[in-house]
Enzyme design. Structure first.
Site, PDB file in Angstrom:
ATOM      1  N   HIS A   1       0.832  -1.205   0.000  1.00 33.30           N
ATOM      2  CA  HIS A   1       0.000   0.000   0.000  1.00 33.30           C
ATOM      3  C   HIS A   1       0.868   1.258   0.000  1.00 33.30           C
ATOM      4  O   HIS A   1       0.713   2.142  -0.845  1.00 33.30           O
ATOM      5  CB  HIS A   1      -0.908  -0.031   1.241  1.00 33.30           C
ATOM      6  N   GLU A   2       1.769   1.314   0.952  1.00 30.39           N
ATOM      7  CA  GLU A   2       2.613   2.508   1.061  1.00 30.39           C
ATOM      8  C   GLU A   2       3.500   2.648  -0.160  1.00 30.39           C
ATOM      9  O   GLU A   2       3.798   3.758  -0.603  1.00 30.39           O
ATOM     10  CB  GLU A   2       3.461   2.456   2.333  1.00 30.39           C
TER      11      GLU A   2
ATOM     12  N   HIS B   1       3.017   6.441  -6.888  1.00 32.24           N
ATOM     13  CA  HIS B   1       2.174   7.552  -7.338  1.00 32.24           C
ATOM     14  C   HIS B   1       3.020   8.829  -7.452  1.00 32.24           C
ATOM     15  O   HIS B   1       2.893   9.590  -8.403  1.00 32.24           O
ATOM     16  CB  HIS B   1       1.015   7.742  -6.356  1.00 32.24           C
TER      17      HIS B   1
ATOM     18  N   HIS C   1       1.758   4.541  -2.752  1.00 29.96           N
ATOM     19  CA  HIS C   1       1.887   5.998  -2.608  1.00 29.96           C
ATOM     20  C   HIS C   1       3.204   6.466  -3.224  1.00 29.96           C
ATOM     21  O   HIS C   1       3.265   7.478  -3.911  1.00 29.96           O
ATOM     22  CB  HIS C   1       1.875   6.391  -1.129  1.00 29.96           C
TER      23      HIS C   1
HETATM   24 ZN   LIG Z   1      -2.437   5.300   2.324  1.00 30.95          ZN
END
Ligand SMILES: [Zn+2]
Length: 742
Positions: A528-529, A535, A532
């Site tokens: 998940h991180e 992204h 980021h």
């Molecule tokens: Zn997050």
């Protein structure tokens, strides 16, 4: 504008003691919006302009251009806390001078001399903030918190000076209304719009007494946010339960080891410390056989900020809500939620509520089934109890083992931190064409020897993409949870800038040479991180402001990335046993998949209880509101089952009360979940599945690279050919899809 982005970025750090549902932590990347959102994250008190002469003469290292490779990297190895406050003072002064020059430009306002000039301003401050972020999140100390207490009001004052700069706003408004806008590129037009909204939505159109009141409110709110967060932290640090060996029944060895280390760190060698944090509470409640201790740990954790002492947050909540309501009232909004959602993807509180309510009923029905299953186990054991909130995780684990035969400890043996990192690199290579290469030790400065640095390049062209830091292990002074930080975002309007980004988590460091084994949830959080970080790394925006996320959209990219953990190439090559090197068996993966919706009633309900409460708080008239009673009555009206508590009870709900990023915005995780499930189905429907080249290319092109340069709703339509539907989310959670039969 660069400086504002970074201001908000730091304040997000400051305000993010609490964590997201999947993102135990949150993204610290450039927050959305423009000028004024800074003001709403901050407070204003008269700044003490105290740069004394002697200090002003010495060059402050924190202000220096970043030296070294990759267009310069932060000097994390030599930073000195004593330099922080003077550096911020000087950088803010410089930024204000730049802004004044823009505001007082005698030439008629144009996109270039106003909007672009604003994007350019604040580069020095942008360089200081990453240091601030490191001290705030990775290396906190009482000394830092003292500095933070002193600089927070100054930052707020600074933000307000910009957002309330009338001459500046006049020029922005003039550009916004000028025919020149028509001739700009679409992303530039959006930049003008976001800049204008940033002022208008945050009080720039106000005059006279209303303007003054607005500033007063912002100042007070920022103080309250800080206080709220510090109170929660105080209660996390202030309560430690020390156990002796006889009280460890049921707890895994890994927990006992960590608890022993934590006790030793606190001068209680030979004992076992259960900390008052989620990462300690959660496993304790899952495994401890000692029911009375479970109750104690549960009560202590869910009483953070609610102990009727000097760290009690209830009165703060009421004041925060009243001030928010009054402030948006000045701007003509009915309530805070209406103001907040206007520029989010959901657009209105009604649309957000509609989504939550659609899922809530299915979720409560599932809880009923889960409780019945657990009660049956307890009865079978002859426990003679009725399931209480402190039993939920414990009996859920037993049901999981009985029904799904999934032993979390067995799964862990296939989840080695190093291998997971390699798996993430593989996925980044396949989807984004990125290659991660460790930098030679010593070439990029780090603030702790545990931090590892990688160079990111385009694997086809070899072009430099960015620099990625990984700070994986827990230590004193590091905040709990996991998060990503962007130290330098992409921009190209003044030449290409290399992204500098980090991932941070709190794994317990193993003995030298021993692999670090993590849970399935932690592995998902890691991905998940990393989402980021990807992204940030994939951004192709021209202007810093366009890196800003839209809050109910920025969790989407990271949540989507979690899906690749369960893909075949990852399983085959990276989810391998730490001793035998064998890939995780297919049956075990099947069990994990089957178990994925297990306890979904609990997860969805504890989250939605918080999200619904958040929306309630920000749509009611807060006059005379008593948070304690309001929480109880609202949850009763929603029929929250007795066995479940809000994931973040009001007095510890840092997302919404120790800052504003998630206020009336906690629903955003689920909003992002809808997009995640729907986008994941775009892959499963494609011939190449999760590694389908064509879908991956569209994903990067429409949903990652443009960041906020394109309206997210429009970007999503370009990716999917339609708006997102709720159906995939319901399927993913094992809930009935509305409209599918009964
Ligand atoms: Zn997050």
């Amino acid at each position: 504008m660069r400086k504002i982005l970074h201001v908000v970025f730091v304040l997000v750090v400051l305000g993010s003691l609490a964590m997201g549902i999947a993102c135990t932590g949150n993204q610290v990347g450039p927050e959305p919006m423009t000028a004024a959102s800074a003001a709403d994250e901050m407070m204003t008190t008269p700044a003490t302009e105290s740069t004394d002469m002697a200090e002003a003469m010495e060059p402050n290292p924190l202000l220096a251009e970043w030296a070294g490779p990759y267009g310069g990297v932060p000097a994390f190895d030599t930073m000195d806390l004593a330099d922080l406050e003077p550096a911020l003072d000087a950088a803010m002064a410089e930024n204000l001078a730049e802004i004044d020059e823009i505001a007082n430009n005698p030439a008629p306002p144009t996109f270039e001399n106003t909007i672009v000039a604003m994007e350019r301003a604040g580069s020095t401050l942008g360089r200081v903030f990453p240091y601030f972020a490191i001290w705030s999140s990775n290396l906190s100390s009482p000394e830092f918190r003292e500095v933070q207490r002193k600089v927070t009001p100054k930052l707020a004052e600074f933000g307000t000076k910009i957002t309330q700069n009338e001459k500046l706003f006049e020029r922005v408004a003039a550009v916004y209304e000028s025919p020149e806008v028509e001739s700009l590129r679409p992303d530039e037009q959006r930049l003008v719009q976001l800049t204008y909204d940033g002022f208008a939505r945050n009080g720039a159109t106000l005059e006279g007494a209303a303007k003054e009141r607005y500033a007063e409110i912002s100042q007070r709110l920022a103080q309250l946010y800080n206080q709220f967060g510090n109170n929660v932290l105080a209660d996390e640090e202030g309560y430690v339960l020390y156990l002796d060996e006889s009280q460890l029944g049921g707890l895994p060895e890994s927990f006992a080891k960590a608890a022993a280390a934590a006790a030793e760190e606190r001068g209680q060698a030979g004992k076992y410390a259960v900390l008052n944090t989620r990462s300690s509470m959660d496993p304790f409640l899952t495994y401890s056989d000692e029911r009375d201790l479970r109750e104690k740990v549960w009560r202590t954790y869910y009483s953070r900020g609610d102990n009727g002492d000097e760290h009690d947050n209830n009165a703060l909540i009421t004041e925060i809500l009243k001030l928010r309501d009054e402030r948006v009232g000045l701007l003509g909004y009915d309530n805070f939620a209406q103001w907040r959602l206007e520029d989010r993807m959901a657009k209105t509180p009604e649309r957000a509520l509609e989504l939550m309510e659609a899922v809530w009923k299915a979720s409560l029905a599932r809880v009923e089934e889960e409780v019945a299953d657990m009660q049956a186990v307890a009865d079978e054991e002859g426990a003679g109890i009725t399931i209480e909130p402190w039993d939920y995780r414990y009996y859920a684990e037993k049901v999981r083992q009985a029904k799904y035969d999934l032993d979390s400890d067995e799964v862990k043996q296939y989840l080695q931190l190093d291998k997971l990192r390699e798996a993430m690199f593989y996925v980044a290579g396949e989807l984004f064409g990125f290659q991660f290469t460790p930098v030679p030790e010593g070439t990029v400065p780090v603030y702790h020897p545990d931090v590892k640095v990688y160079e990111v390049t385009d694997r086809d062209s070899g072009d430099l993409v960015g620099v990625w830091y990984l700070d994986p292990f827990a230590r004193m002074g590091k905040r709990s949870g996991a998060w990503a930080s962007t130290y330098r975002g992409h921009e190209s309007f003044d030449g290409d800038v290399t992204v500098v980004v980090s991932n941070n988590s709190n794994f317990i460091k193993g003995a030298p040479g021993e692999p670090v084994l993590v849970s399935w949830d932690d592995a998902e959080t890691l991905f998940h991180e990393f989402g980021h970080a990807l992204h940030s790394l994939s951004s192709n925006v021209a202007y810093p402001t366009l890196n800003g996320g839209v809050r109910d959209y920025t969790e989407f990219q990271s949540q989507l990335l979690e899906r690749w953990l369960r893909t075949e190439p990852v399983i085959e090559s990276y989810l391998v046993h730490y001793e035998t090197g064998e890939p995780i068996p297919a049956e075990l993966v099947a069990k994990i998949e089957k178990a994925a919706t297990f306890n979904e009633g609990f997860r969805t309900t504890e989250y939605l209880a918080s999200a619904l409460m958040d929306m309630e708080y920000h749509t009611v008239d807060p006059e005379g509101l008593d948070p304690d009673a309001f929480e109880r009555e609202t949850l009763a009206r929603l029929h929250l089952p007795n066995e479940i508590v809000m994931r973040h009870r009001s007095p510890q709900f840092g997302h919404i009360f120790s800052g504003e990023g998630y206020a009336a915005g906690y629903y955003g995780y689920m909003w992002a979940d809808v997009l995640t499930s729907d986008a994941a189905e775009a892959f499963t429907e494609a011939p190449g599945g999760f590694y389908d080249k064509e879908v991956a290319a569209r994903l990067v092109k429409y949903l990652f690279a443009p960041r906020n340069a394109v309206d997210p709703a429009e970007a999503y339509r370009q990716f999917r050919g339609r708006d997102a539907k709720i159906d995939a989310l319901m399927r993913d959670r094992g809930f009935p899809v509305p409209g599918d039969g009964d």
